[in-house]
Write a protein that holds these residues in place. Structure first.
Motif, short mmCIF file in Angstrom:
data_model
loop_
_atom_site.label_atom_id
_atom_site.label_comp_id
_atom_site.label_asym_id
_atom_site.label_seq_id
_atom_site.Cartn_x
_atom_site.Cartn_y
_atom_site.Cartn_z
N VAL A 29 -4.00 -10.62 45.58
CA VAL A 29 -4.67 -11.83 46.07
C VAL A 29 -3.59 -12.85 46.41
CG1 VAL A 29 -6.80 -11.49 44.75
CG2 VAL A 29 -4.93 -12.78 43.74
N SER A 30 -3.85 -13.65 47.44
CA SER A 30 -2.93 -14.73 47.80
C SER A 30 -3.31 -15.96 46.99
CB SER A 30 -2.99 -15.02 49.29
OG SER A 30 -4.27 -15.51 49.65
N LEU A 31 -2.40 -16.92 46.92
CA LEU A 31 -2.67 -18.12 46.13
C LEU A 31 -3.78 -18.97 46.74
CD1 LEU A 31 0.87 -19.19 44.94
CD2 LEU A 31 -0.80 -17.69 43.85
N ASP A 32 -4.15 -18.73 48.00
CA ASP A 32 -5.26 -19.46 48.61
C ASP A 32 -6.49 -18.56 48.74
OD1 ASP A 32 -4.35 -17.74 50.50
OD2 ASP A 32 -4.26 -19.20 52.14
N TRP A 33 -6.66 -17.66 47.77
CA TRP A 33 -7.72 -16.65 47.81
C TRP A 33 -9.12 -17.24 47.93
CZ3 TRP A 33 -11.56 -15.84 43.98
CH2 TRP A 33 -11.48 -16.73 42.90
N ILE A 40 11.04 -21.34 32.75
CA ILE A 40 10.37 -21.46 34.04
C ILE A 40 11.42 -21.94 35.04
CG2 ILE A 40 8.48 -22.51 35.34
CD1 ILE A 40 6.97 -22.92 32.80
N PRO A 41 11.99 -21.04 35.82
CA PRO A 41 13.10 -21.41 36.72
C PRO A 41 12.75 -22.52 37.71
CG PRO A 41 12.93 -19.02 36.53
CD PRO A 41 11.71 -19.60 35.87
N VAL A 42 11.53 -22.51 38.26
CA VAL A 42 11.19 -23.46 39.31
C VAL A 42 11.22 -24.90 38.83
CG1 VAL A 42 8.70 -23.36 38.90
CG2 VAL A 42 9.56 -23.93 41.18
N PRO A 71 3.84 -17.19 48.34
CA PRO A 71 4.42 -17.21 49.69
C PRO A 71 5.90 -16.81 49.73
CG PRO A 71 3.03 -19.13 49.36
CD PRO A 71 3.12 -18.43 48.04
N ALA A 72 6.61 -17.04 48.62
CA ALA A 72 8.02 -16.68 48.57
C ALA A 72 8.23 -15.19 48.31
CB ALA A 72 8.73 -17.49 47.49
N GLY A 73 7.11 -14.48 48.04
CA GLY A 73 7.20 -13.04 47.83
C GLY A 73 7.05 -12.60 46.40
N HIS A 74 7.11 -13.54 45.44
CA HIS A 74 6.95 -13.17 44.02
C HIS A 74 5.53 -12.66 43.76
CE1 HIS A 74 7.05 -13.30 39.67
NE2 HIS A 74 6.03 -14.13 39.68
N VAL A 75 5.44 -11.61 42.97
CA VAL A 75 4.15 -11.03 42.60
C VAL A 75 4.02 -11.04 41.08
CG1 VAL A 75 2.69 -8.97 42.70
CG2 VAL A 75 4.15 -9.56 44.65
N GLY A 76 2.88 -11.51 40.57
CA GLY A 76 2.68 -11.55 39.14
C GLY A 76 1.21 -11.52 38.78
#
Length: 240
Positions: free
Chosen positions: A234-238, A141-143, A192-197
């Motif tokens: 979906v956004s993380l604040d869906w 997990i890089p973060v 928000p950083a653009g990553h999609v998963g």
């Protein structure tokens, strides 16, 4: 605590770390066999593109991917991390955490002990009722810099669960596998950083990130995946 008491605790921890943790597929329910069989052959690169650093960096950790059977059929145990935590605050995840020295060898049984210990500390489950049946390759997990080993377990003797420490765990809950495989509950989450998963809509929660990616791959390799719309975003604040 006295020095004698501290020494006694350390001795008990050392003895616990020396006792092997059995990994066994004996007596699993038939529906869980495809997961065990997939775990025997799957490689790290098939589970994630983020692999442990070749230089051995990263903090060793483990999570417990615990399958049970409830009133709604086969299910997975998840927690929601407290919003005050430094890493992955507020995210639904598998129980787990860093491998401590008292857990033993971080390349061996220490991974299994850490997964069971962390699950007990976070949810209050009785680890003696968990049958470890497989261990997946370690991922990264890089973060947060964690090197995570997923430990697969069968909850053959369920016990009550609830957050043990609200400062660490906000919620403990189970999710039916049928809910996770339902195409209506699946989408791709956009960070928000653009990553999609991959993501799963589970009641009021959105399961995303490492946890959702691992669930996605388990469903796929176990043959449980149903066709779903990978173009759905979906956004993380869906749920806001």
């Amino acid at each position: 605590m006295t020095r004698a008491g501290q020494s006694s605790d350390r001795a008990a921890e050392a003895r616990a770390a020396s006792v092997p943790v059995e990994v066994s597929g004996r007596g699993l329910p038939e529906w869980l066999v495809p997961v065990r069989e997939a775990a025997e052959t799957v490689e790290a690169g098939q589970l994630s593109r983020f692999l442990p650093p070749r230089d051995g960096g990263g903090r060793p950790s483990a999570v417990l991917v615990l399958f049970g059977e409830g009133s709604r059929g086969p299910e997975l145990l998840l927690i929601e991390r407290a919003s005050s935590l430094r890493s992955h605050a507020g995210q639904p995840s598998f129980p787990g955490g860093a491998i401590d020295p008292e857990d033993g060898d971080p390349q061996g049984d220490g991974r299994l002990r850490a997964a069971l210990r962390e699950a007990e500390e976070e949810t209050g489950l009785d680890p003696s009722g968990v049958q470890v049946f497989a261990v997946l390759p370690s991922l990264y997990i890089p973060v947060s810099g964690f090197v995570v080993t997923p430990v697969l377990g069968w909850w053959r003797r369920p016990t009550p669960v609830a957050p043990v420490d609200p400062a660490e765990t906000a919620r403990v809950f189970t999710v039916p596998v049928a809910h996770l495989t339902d195409p209506a509950n699946r989408a791709m989450a956009v960070h928000p950083a653009g990553h999609v998963g991959p993501a799963f809509m589970v009641g009021p929660a959105l399961v995303w990130g490492f946890t959702a990616g691992l669930i996605d791959r388990i469903l796929h390799y176990a043959g449980w995946e149903r066709p779903w719309d990978r173009d759905r975003r979906v956004s993380l604040d869906w749920h806001a």
